[in-house]
Design a protein around this motif. Structure first.
Motif, short mmCIF file in Angstrom:
data_model
loop_
_atom_site.label_atom_id
_atom_site.label_comp_id
_atom_site.label_asym_id
_atom_site.label_seq_id
_atom_site.Cartn_x
_atom_site.Cartn_y
_atom_site.Cartn_z
N GLY A 60 0.81 -1.22 0.00
CA GLY A 60 0.00 0.00 0.00
C GLY A 60 0.84 1.26 0.00
O GLY A 60 0.71 2.10 0.88
N HIS A 61 1.71 1.40 -0.97
CA HIS A 61 2.57 2.58 -1.06
C HIS A 61 1.76 3.86 -1.31
O HIS A 61 0.72 3.82 -1.97
N THR A 62 2.27 4.95 -0.82
CA THR A 62 1.63 6.25 -1.01
C THR A 62 1.80 6.71 -2.45
O THR A 62 2.63 6.17 -3.20
N ASP A 63 1.04 7.73 -2.83
CA ASP A 63 1.18 8.31 -4.17
C ASP A 63 2.58 8.86 -4.38
O ASP A 63 3.15 8.77 -5.47
N ASP A 64 3.16 9.44 -3.33
CA ASP A 64 4.52 9.97 -3.42
C ASP A 64 5.53 8.85 -3.70
O ASP A 64 6.46 9.03 -4.48
N ALA A 65 5.33 7.71 -3.07
CA ALA A 65 6.22 6.57 -3.29
C ALA A 65 6.11 6.09 -4.73
O ALA A 65 7.12 5.77 -5.37
N VAL A 66 4.90 6.06 -5.24
CA VAL A 66 4.68 5.63 -6.63
C VAL A 66 5.35 6.62 -7.59
O VAL A 66 5.96 6.22 -8.58
N LYS A 67 5.28 7.91 -7.27
CA LYS A 67 5.91 8.93 -8.13
C LYS A 67 7.43 8.79 -8.15
O LYS A 67 8.07 9.11 -9.15
N LEU A 68 8.01 8.30 -7.05
CA LEU A 68 9.46 8.10 -7.01
C LEU A 68 9.92 7.12 -8.08
O LEU A 68 11.04 7.21 -8.58
N LEU A 69 9.05 6.18 -8.42
CA LEU A 69 9.41 5.19 -9.43
C LEU A 69 9.74 5.84 -10.77
O LEU A 69 10.59 5.33 -11.51
N ASP A 70 9.08 6.94 -11.08
CA ASP A 70 9.33 7.62 -12.35
C ASP A 70 10.81 7.96 -12.53
O ASP A 70 11.35 7.88 -13.64
N HIS A 71 11.47 8.31 -11.45
CA HIS A 71 12.89 8.69 -11.50
C HIS A 71 13.81 7.48 -11.64
O HIS A 71 14.98 7.64 -11.99
N MET A 72 13.28 6.30 -11.36
CA MET A 72 14.10 5.09 -11.41
C MET A 72 13.81 4.22 -12.64
O MET A 72 14.48 3.22 -12.87
N TYR A 73 12.83 4.61 -13.42
CA TYR A 73 12.40 3.84 -14.59
C TYR A 73 13.51 3.79 -15.64
O TYR A 73 14.07 4.81 -16.01
N ILE A 74 13.84 2.57 -16.10
CA ILE A 74 14.88 2.43 -17.13
C ILE A 74 14.39 1.67 -18.36
O ILE A 74 15.10 1.61 -19.36
N GLY A 75 13.21 1.07 -18.31
CA GLY A 75 12.71 0.35 -19.47
C GLY A 75 11.59 -0.60 -19.12
O GLY A 75 11.04 -0.56 -18.02
N ASP A 76 11.27 -1.46 -20.09
CA ASP A 76 10.18 -2.42 -19.93
C ASP A 76 10.71 -3.85 -20.00
O ASP A 76 11.79 -4.10 -20.53
#
Length: 145
Positions: A60-76
């Motif tokens: 149950g991560h917060t919206d802020d935690a989910v937004k942090l993923l954007d900075h770590m995204y490297i591909g699919d």
């Protein structure tokens, strides 16, 4: 177009210094974030190189935690690649000397009161309990950590 990674490529990134996770089919490089993770780096290390979607959603991560993923995204994830089972990969983790010392010290302070009570109850002697505590501290101080 996003870079695509096979399951094997992702599985190879499972150490403290090189930590990738899959969440919802996307690949994230969490190497720099592991030390800052509020739940501790062990949680991420246990899932390194694997699909962490279910544990990520379950917590149950917060919206802020989910937004942090954007900075770590490297591909699919290349969904056509063959999946790798966690027991087929070698997980590389290291324990720092400071970490080992902290664990030992935590052991002494967390478990010492109950041990003192047990020793005193069995032997009726607080002196023996103090002697054992002294031996534990001497052992700790002599460790090469």
């Amino acid at each position: 177009m996003a870079k695509s990674f096979t399951y094997q490529e992702i599985a190879d990134h499972n150490s403290e210094q090189d930590l990738w996770l899959i969440i919802n089919g996307k690949v994230y490089d969490c190497s720099k974030f592991a030390d800052e993770h509020p739940g501790g780096d062990e949680v991420l290390l246990d899932l390194g190189g694997q699909d962490a979607t279910i544990p990520f959603l379950d917590i149950g991560h917060t919206d802020d935690a989910v937004k942090l993923l954007d900075h770590m995204y490297i591909g699919d994830v290349d969904e056509t690649s063959e999946k790798v089972h966690p027991d087929e990969t070698e997980t590389v983790t290291t324990t720092t000397k400071e970490g080992a010392g902290a664990l030992w010290l935590a052991f002494i302070f967390i478990f010492w009161p109950p041990l003192t009570t047990i020793i005193t109850t069995i032997n009726g002697s607080k002196n023996q309990a103090a002697a054992i505590k002294s031996e534990l501290l001497i052992y700790y101080l002599n460790l090469d950590i």
